[in-house]
Write an enzyme that holds these catalytic residues in place. Structure first.
Site, PDB file in Angstrom:
ATOM      1  CE  LYS A 133      45.508  42.278  56.911  1.00 58.06           C
ATOM      2  NZ  LYS A 133      44.057  42.397  56.845  1.00 58.06           N
ATOM      3  CE  LYS A 145      45.555  46.391  63.492  1.00 57.08           C
ATOM      4  NZ  LYS A 145      44.278  45.808  63.862  1.00 57.08           N
ATOM      5  CE  LYS A 168      37.904  42.189  62.153  1.00 61.22           C
ATOM      6  NZ  LYS A 168      38.270  42.588  60.805  1.00 61.22           N
TER       7      LYS A 168
HETATM    8  P1  ATP Z   1      42.465  42.444  60.211  1.00 61.49           P
HETATM    9  O1  ATP Z   1      43.559  41.809  61.000  1.00 61.49           O
HETATM   10  O2  ATP Z   1      41.714  41.465  59.369  1.00 61.49           O
HETATM   11  O3  ATP Z   1      42.933  43.644  59.419  1.00 61.49           O
HETATM   12  P2  ATP Z   1      41.491  44.164  62.296  1.00 61.49           P
HETATM   13  O4  ATP Z   1      41.410  43.643  63.663  1.00 61.49           O
HETATM   14  O5  ATP Z   1      42.623  45.066  61.953  1.00 61.49           O
HETATM   15  O6  ATP Z   1      41.400  42.939  61.288  1.00 61.49           O
HETATM   16  P3  ATP Z   1      39.651  45.749  60.720  1.00 61.49           P
HETATM   17  O7  ATP Z   1      38.412  45.139  60.163  1.00 61.49           O
HETATM   18  O8  ATP Z   1      40.809  45.923  59.792  1.00 61.49           O
HETATM   19  O9  ATP Z   1      40.106  44.893  62.012  1.00 61.49           O
HETATM   20  O10 ATP Z   1      39.285  47.141  61.373  1.00 61.49           O
HETATM   21  C1  ATP Z   1      37.979  47.447  61.870  1.00 61.49           C
HETATM   22  C2  ATP Z   1      38.044  48.699  62.715  1.00 61.49           C
HETATM   23  O11 ATP Z   1      38.647  48.385  63.989  1.00 61.49           O
HETATM   24  C3  ATP Z   1      38.913  49.808  62.120  1.00 61.49           C
HETATM   25  O12 ATP Z   1      38.323  51.053  62.423  1.00 61.49           O
HETATM   26  C4  ATP Z   1      40.226  49.661  62.833  1.00 61.49           C
HETATM   27  O13 ATP Z   1      40.969  50.857  62.862  1.00 61.49           O
HETATM   28  C5  ATP Z   1      39.747  49.249  64.230  1.00 61.49           C
HETATM   29  N1  ATP Z   1      40.791  48.468  64.904  1.00 61.49           N
HETATM   30  C6  ATP Z   1      41.338  47.306  64.465  1.00 61.49           C
HETATM   31  N2  ATP Z   1      42.242  46.856  65.338  1.00 61.49           N
HETATM   32  C7  ATP Z   1      42.287  47.755  66.355  1.00 61.49           C
HETATM   33  C8  ATP Z   1      43.041  47.840  67.568  1.00 61.49           C
HETATM   34  N3  ATP Z   1      43.926  46.915  67.877  1.00 61.49           N
HETATM   35  N4  ATP Z   1      42.835  48.910  68.376  1.00 61.49           N
HETATM   36  C9  ATP Z   1      41.916  49.870  68.052  1.00 61.49           C
HETATM   37  N5  ATP Z   1      41.182  49.847  66.927  1.00 61.49           N
HETATM   38  C10 ATP Z   1      41.348  48.805  66.079  1.00 61.49           C
HETATM   39 MG    MG Z   2      42.908  45.764  59.941  1.00 64.25          MG
END
Ligand code: ATP
Ligand code: MG
Length: 336
Positions: free
Chosen positions: A118, A199, A202
């Site tokens: 990031k 992955k 968000k």
């Molecule tokens: P960002 O891109 O802002 O990091 P993110 O989608 O990775 O957002 P987080 O807030 O970092 O979401 O993670 C929240 C929870 O969701 C964590 O437990 C993370 O491991 C889980 N998570 C995030 N993305 C995935 C995914 N693609 N598959 C399964 N679990 C996920």
């Molecule tokens: Mg994340």
């Protein structure tokens, strides 16, 4: 230590964008399914959402925090069984975050994948992005968490939390509980529909339509995103060969939402065209989202009740957090 009635679970989601099906399958559904077994603390991580300040739009952040809070409940988190709160409303997180930042070697922070992905290459990357894991460690140890349910991308963060807690204990005496992770055997890493080697996330969803399935997306948007999901050039699902990552990803989503496994998928989909598989996935996803969205509309329709829940959760969390922070302050020699 704060007295516990059961083993304690703590976790959170950053308010960095709109929640997607990966967050639901990898994290939220795991918490929802285990609420009776544990004493639960779940929060919306808004302080973490400030670590990339260029992406912060203040008015949007404020409403997004409430949206995520309401979505937790809509996804089955029960505020009677789970202390639901907003991270910044419990200022103890930030203070313990500082104590832990001071015991964390910079070399540990620099090797974190998320930092590298990031911002490590940006001259303007904020110190918060680098120090984020120490704040995340504080989020967890503040409640003496035994277990942290997460998706697979967060395993490195739980590992560094353990290292930071051990270092604090070694320097200042046995004060912090060392947590374990809880992870799904399948569905812990849902991939992007447009790029099934990365992955679903968000932050990427903000920039790329068709990357993610948002929990509040319309049934039409869901259908379009899934029907356009990247697979490969073969015409049908063949379980005797290695499945393309995009096909595997669709099956994982289907299995997670139907409670099935690969053996039942093989019976249902072997030899089926990709179009057939995709339509089946559209149906189960839209069924699940219809339930979540109906409940979400109910919860957000009663703003007073939502505010009451936000206040009660934060008050309860503060009571515990205050005790733990006091122990940490005493351990480090701070005056009170
Ligand atoms: P960002 O891109 O802002 O990091 P993110 O989608 O990775 O957002 P987080 O807030 O970092 O979401 O993670 C929240 C929870 O969701 C964590 O437990 C993370 O491991 C889980 N998570 C995030 N993305 C995935 C995914 N693609 N598959 C399964 N679990 C996920
Ligand atoms: Mg994340």
């Amino acid at each position: 230590m704060n007295p516990k009635t059961k083993r304690r679970v703590v976790s959170g989601i950053q308010a960095s964008g709109r929640l997607h099906i990966g967050n639901y399958i990898g994290a939220i559904s795991l918490w929802a399914d285990n609420q009776d077994q544990f004493e639960n603390f779940l929060f919306v991580a808004d302080l973490h959402a400030l670590t990339v300040p260029e992406d912060v739009r203040p008015a949007e952040l404020r409403s997004r925090v409430e949206d995520i809070f309401a979505l937790y409940i809509a996804c089955g988190i029960d505020p009677k069984r789970t202390t639901l709160f907003v991270q910044s409303e419990v200022p103890e997180h930030a203070e313990l975050g500082w104590l832990l930042t001071c015991v964390t070697p910079v070399s540990w922070l620099e090797r974190m994948t998320q930092y590298k992905a990031k911002g490590a290459d940006k001259v303007s990357a904020g110190a918060g992005l680098l120090c984020y894991p120490a704040l995340q460690a504080a989020d967890i140890v503040l409640y003496d968490a035994d277990v942290v349910p997460v998706g697979d991308d967060q395993l490195q963060h739980i590992e560094i939390t353990r290292e930071i807690a051990r270092r604090f204990n070694a320097l200042f005496g046995d004060t912090l509980t060392i947590p374990d992770q809880m992870i799904r055997s399948s569905g812990s890493r849902i991939m992007g529909l447009d790029q099934p080697t990365a992955k679903m996330s968000k932050s990427l969803a903000e920039q790329r339509p068709g990357h993610a399935i948002g929990l509040l997306d319309s049934s039409d948007a869901v259908r379009k995103a899934i029907m356009r999901a990247v697979t490969d050039s073969r015409p049908a699902v063949d379980f005797a060969t290695d499945l393309a990552p995009g096909v595997d990803n669709l099956l994982v989503i289907y299995e997670a939402l139907t409670g099935g496994d690969r053996a039942t998928s093989a019976t249902t989909f072997d030899g089926a065209g990709y179009g057939t598989l995709k339509k089946a996935v559209v149906e189960v996803v839209n069924d699940k989202l219809a339930d979540i969205q109906a409940r979400y509309a109910e919860i957000t329709g009663d703003r007073r009740e939502l505010t009451r829940l936000l206040d009660t959760g934060s008050e309860h969390a503060r009571a515990l957090a205050g005790n733990k922070l006091a122990q940490c302050r005493r351990a480090t020699g701070l005056r009170r």
